[in-house]
Design an enzyme around this catalytic site. Structure first.
Site, PDB file in Angstrom:
ATOM      1  N   ASP A   1      -0.728   4.280   0.970  1.00  0.00           N
ATOM      2  CA  ASP A   1      -1.114   5.293   1.748  1.00  0.00           C
ATOM      3  C   ASP A   1      -0.533   5.044   3.295  1.00  0.00           C
ATOM      4  O   ASP A   1       0.469   3.838   3.508  1.00  0.00           O
ATOM      5  CB  ASP A   1      -2.640   4.874   2.052  1.00  0.00           C
TER       6      ASP A   1
ATOM      7  N   HIS B   1       0.849  -1.242  -0.090  1.00  0.00           N
ATOM      8  CA  HIS B   1       0.033   0.022  -0.129  1.00  0.00           C
ATOM      9  C   HIS B   1       0.832   1.377  -0.060  1.00  0.00           C
ATOM     10  O   HIS B   1       1.854   1.386   0.485  1.00  0.00           O
ATOM     11  CB  HIS B   1      -0.947  -0.099   1.078  1.00  0.00           C
TER      12      HIS B   1
ATOM     13  N   GLU C   1       4.293  -5.926   4.191  1.00  0.00           N
ATOM     14  CA  GLU C   1       3.973  -5.294   5.474  1.00  0.00           C
ATOM     15  C   GLU C   1       5.328  -5.538   6.501  1.00  0.00           C
ATOM     16  O   GLU C   1       6.112  -6.653   6.368  1.00  0.00           O
ATOM     17  CB  GLU C   1       3.111  -5.896   6.333  1.00  0.00           C
TER      18      GLU C   1
ATOM     19  N   GLU D   1      -5.145   0.845   2.426  1.00  0.00           N
ATOM     20  CA  GLU D   1      -4.739  -0.372   3.559  1.00  0.00           C
ATOM     21  C   GLU D   1      -4.954   0.028   4.962  1.00  0.00           C
ATOM     22  O   GLU D   1      -5.428  -0.609   5.979  1.00  0.00           O
ATOM     23  CB  GLU D   1      -3.483  -1.047   3.358  1.00  0.00           C
ATOM     24  N   GLU D   2      -4.587   1.352   5.160  1.00  0.00           N
ATOM     25  CA  GLU D   2      -4.732   1.890   6.571  1.00  0.00           C
ATOM     26  C   GLU D   2      -6.193   2.397   6.975  1.00  0.00           C
ATOM     27  O   GLU D   2      -6.543   2.628   8.132  1.00  0.00           O
ATOM     28  CB  GLU D   2      -3.642   2.997   6.794  1.00  0.00           C
TER      29      GLU D   2
ATOM     30  N   ASP E   1       6.369   1.416   6.917  1.00  0.00           N
ATOM     31  CA  ASP E   1       5.094   0.994   6.676  1.00  0.00           C
ATOM     32  C   ASP E   1       4.585   1.723   5.613  1.00  0.00           C
ATOM     33  O   ASP E   1       3.591   2.939   5.907  1.00  0.00           O
ATOM     34  CB  ASP E   1       4.346   0.899   8.013  1.00  0.00           C
TER      35      ASP E   1
ATOM     36  N   HIS F   1       3.582   3.760  12.609  1.00  0.00           N
ATOM     37  CA  HIS F   1       2.595   4.359  13.012  1.00  0.00           C
ATOM     38  C   HIS F   1       2.948   5.486  14.322  1.00  0.00           C
ATOM     39  O   HIS F   1       2.070   6.219  14.698  1.00  0.00           O
ATOM     40  CB  HIS F   1       1.417   3.642  13.503  1.00  0.00           C
TER      41      HIS F   1
HETATM   42 ZN   LIG Z   1       0.999  -1.268   6.331  1.00  0.00          ZN
END
Ligand SMILES: [Zn+2]
Length: 375
Positions: A68, A66, A162, A133-134, A99, A348
């Site tokens: 995003d 992903h 991931e 994805e998030e 990520d 994150h």
């Molecule tokens: Zn991810």
């Protein structure tokens, strides 16, 4: 600066907070098109997805990921601006570094090197890239997989990029994921004055023993790859705020992370039977966010373990712990799916970072997998 780091920086510079893509996929597509990939953007509502494929034959190997990222959070807590990639002491800082824009860069460069060395490779290579994805995972990988299934285009092997690693890139491969199901429970009582309990029916009192039993139940013992299924209450709410009112309703939200020893259906039935046995007047709404999956044998896992071992000199641990990933939408089609990506310690968080050198090693691992499967 290596090709991998340069591309990772180009991607991080684009502030693609979910569901935005901000041109990341165009950048990747341009690189892949030069290699002979057929580029197929798949836009569903607010979400941009990329399906790119080189070759028409099977077996089909797919890199999934992903573009995003989650929001940066408080900017004053970042040592460097989140969307200005910066290398400090060998660490690449920026939102998405771990990520998973670092992985995307490693996938593209690994593919460039592999295709240049093996222009007539067997099978096909594909990229399934989403910008959802998030977020709510409605218009991303789910819709792309629906499209592929409708035209009977089958992925045989899939690496999701991931961040799977713990201390050293490649020390952990995720070869499955637990399932996840959420229950939103409403227990009904009768609201009244606390001084006149015989005229009311307190749903908190009624539900407490049932919740206690749910929390203390052993759902399964797990198995060789999965820890035991876990039940957690995430939210609980009742009452008007006044100290003299018995509430009329209790709302409880709980989540199961479950192993391949259980099915979502078995969980629903067991929970509802328990609530009925406690004599509750209740309603429950279930949301299944993913079935558990496991890739415990097969060519893909063997190729990944071999590629990692030749880069790191040691084998990865195979684990199914952690949150869900888009692998849960790909595995049900019958594909072998694993997750292999960089160290996940800062994902994150503010000051997200990845060891720059790890991205080069990751590209070597991805290339090693392609060589083992398609050379
Ligand atoms: Zn991810």
């Amino acid at each position: 600066m290596s090709d991998v780091i340069a591309l990772a920086k180009d991607l991080i510079r684009r502030p693609s907070v979910t569901p935005l893509d901000e041109g990341c996929q165009t950048l990747m597509a341009a690189r892949l098109e030069r290699l002979g990939f057929v580029i197929e953007p798949m836009v569903f509502e607010d979400t941009t997805n990329l399906w790119a494929r080189r070759g028409t034959q099977g077996p089909l190997f797919c890199f999934a990921g992903h573009t995003d990222v989650v929001p940066a959070g408080p900017l004053d807590k970042w040592h460097t601006p989140p969307f200005e990639p910066t290398i400090l002491d060998g660490m690449l800082y920026g939102r998405g570094a771990a990520d998973m824009k670092g992985s995307l860069a490693a996938m593209v460069v690994a593919t460039e090197r592999f295709v240049t060395a093996n222009p007539d490779h067997s099978g096909s290579i594909a990229f399934l890239i989403t910008s959802d994805e998030e977020g709510p995972f409605i218009n991303g990988t789910v819709r792309v997989i629906e499209t592929l299934e409708a035209r009977d285009e089958k992925i045989r092997w899939c690496i999701v990029g991931e961040p799977s690693s713990t201390a050293l890139v490649g020390d952990v491969v995720k070869n499955g994921r637990r399932g996840s199901i959420t229950g939103d429970l409403v227990v009904r009582g009768v609201q009244g004055h606390v001084a006149y309990p015989h005229l009311a029916d307190n749903p908190i009192h009624r539900a407490a023993p049932a919740l206690d039993e749910l929390a203390s139940t052993v759902w399964d013992q797990g198995n060789a790859y999965f820890p035991p299924t876990s039940f957690q209450i995430a939210n609980i709410q009742a009452g008007t705020g006044a100290s003299n009112v018995i509430p009329g309703e209790l709302h409880v939200q709980f989540n199961f992370r479950f192993s391949t020893e259980l099915t979502d259906q078995a969980i629903r039935e067991q929970v509802e039977a328990l609530l009925t046995r406690h004599g509750l007047d209740f309603e429950i709404k279930w949301t299944l966010s993913g079935q558990p999956f496991l890739t415990d044998t097969g060519e893909l896992l063997a190729a990944a373990v071999g590629a990692i071992e030749s880069v790191n000199g040691q084998q990865p641990a195979l684990l199914t712990t952690g949150g869900t990933s888009d692998g849960r939408f790909i595995a049900p089609t019958g594909a072998e799916v694993i997750e292999l990506g960089p160290v996940n310690a800062t994902i994150h968080k503010v000051n997200e970072c990845v060891k720059a050198q790890d991205l080069d090693l990751l590209a070597d691992m991805y290339q090693g997998v392609l060589e083992r499967l398609l050379a």
